[in-house]
Design a protein around this motif. Sequence first.
Motif, PDB file in Angstrom:
ATOM      1  N   GLU A 193       0.786  -1.168   0.098  1.00  0.00           N
ATOM      2  CA  GLU A 193       0.167  -0.086   0.049  1.00  0.00           C
ATOM      3  C   GLU A 193       0.867   1.067   0.116  1.00  0.00           C
ATOM      4  O   GLU A 193       1.873   1.333   0.722  1.00  0.00           O
ATOM      5  N   GLU A 243       0.192  -3.251  -6.274  1.00  0.00           N
ATOM      6  CA  GLU A 243      -0.886  -2.507  -5.601  1.00  0.00           C
ATOM      7  C   GLU A 243      -2.018  -2.422  -6.304  1.00  0.00           C
ATOM      8  O   GLU A 243      -2.106  -2.352  -7.573  1.00  0.00           O
ATOM      9  N   SER A 245      -5.744  -0.706  -6.144  1.00  0.00           N
ATOM     10  CA  SER A 245      -6.316   0.502  -5.411  1.00  0.00           C
ATOM     11  C   SER A 245      -6.678   1.494  -6.533  1.00  0.00           C
ATOM     12  O   SER A 245      -6.743   1.478  -7.646  1.00  0.00           O
TER      13      SER A 245
END
Length: 499
Positions: A193, A243, A245
């Motif tokens: 993250e 990642e 997101s």
Amino acid sequence: MDHEESINELLQIRRDKLEKHISDQKDPFMHTKYEVSAHALTVETEYDRYEGTRVSMAGRIMSKRGQGKVSFYDLQDSTGRIQMFLKKDLLGEDIYEDVKTYDIGDVVGIGGEVFKTKMGQVSVRVDKILLLTKSLQILPEKFHGLKDPDLRYRQRYVDLIMNPAVKEVFVVRSKILNAIREFMNGRGFLEVETPVLSNLAGGANARPFVTHHNALDIPMFLRIALELPLKRLIVGGFDKVYELSRVFRNEGMDPTHNPEFTMMESYEAYANYEDVMNMVEELLHYVAIQIKGTEEVVFQGDEISFKPPFKRARMVDLVKEHTGVDFDQIDDQKTAYEEGIKLGLEIEPHTSYGKIIEEAFDTFVEDKLIQPTFVTHHPVEISPLAKKDYSNPKYTERFELFIRGSEYANAFSELNDPIDQKARFLSQVENKKTGDEEAHPYDQDFINALEVGLPPTGGLGIGIDRLVMLMTDQRSIRDVILFPTMKPEKGVAETEDDE
């Protein structure tokens, strides 16, 4: 009485019913839990196991039929619908009369025995029922449902209640995300993250959203990409990271663009863009098999094959194929501009050589690419973070994946030369001065990271929302985002200070 007055009267009736429940010491909002032992879909599909057994279920009343001493209500839970068989003799007169006042939309808990009616419909013979939540709004009319797109997106909670196929899209979306994670984890990638807020909006050419950090008294940006922090992690010693997101771009909205959207970016040390191409083929094939059970997916009437290998072609070769103009034979911006004008492109005299090629591709080629196609070797001017193709430095080791006229992935052999990267950043800064609001900012800390040393790296970005559209045959990105960006209705966003 006009329609609005009629609706207001019906809404008031529901509130009056709530007041009566409260006065009778039956406040439906006092319940904090309800034990559920079975769900509609399981009872339906595994009837032989449930026949004659007692179940406890909960959900929303979606229809009411019958009169006199017997009624049939439909209960909808998270998995589907089941019929409730309600009989005065079984429930008792007082409870039965109370249940008859329940409205469509009310949430109830029930207990009873599973059986089949004479018509063969799986049902629950209810001997216990409890009002858990009183619905104070009116659900859309049964047969027409909630069809206005704007209202569907604003009131997604109602859309999900009324349109089971909508819920299924988002169940599939979750499965796609899980399949991607399974594939990436299986190849040894580490999921990480990185910050949503940053001092610079880098990693792509896009206009950012700007906000303000009060404690530090500085402007900050919502990220437009995941790239630069992830490459810093490669510098730091992680060999494979990804990642999955949200990113944010302050740009136009259309069927394939929403200001906030989901991306998966990955970076692999000691790999190049060709390695990434091979991985993308395998990834999309894996997702198709996991989600659809086949490598052939039908999207808006076109059958798309995810069987590797995908077609691969240089951008300039595709432009030549569809326009007749060979930009390989053009070495200066002035001639490229003149050829662009002849093609009818909407370009300015200062438009860069690479941007002209990109405009020609967007105009004449993009919508012709139906089957998965890797478009490679983008001009260096439009690829500020990609490594040059050292056999022809006008172009880069980059690809974009196009399917049915839309971009689904973007990848590079990452530029790891800090001197070259600094020069390209400075070039982007000059572009910004001439009005390019999407030009990449100068990022000194990223230059510092490259000076520490970025190994040869293959990087990738995949648009998840478009992939979900493809796998679920949806025409608009808004149909695969639970809460798409909407302009507020008049008065809804007002605060007390505005009054």
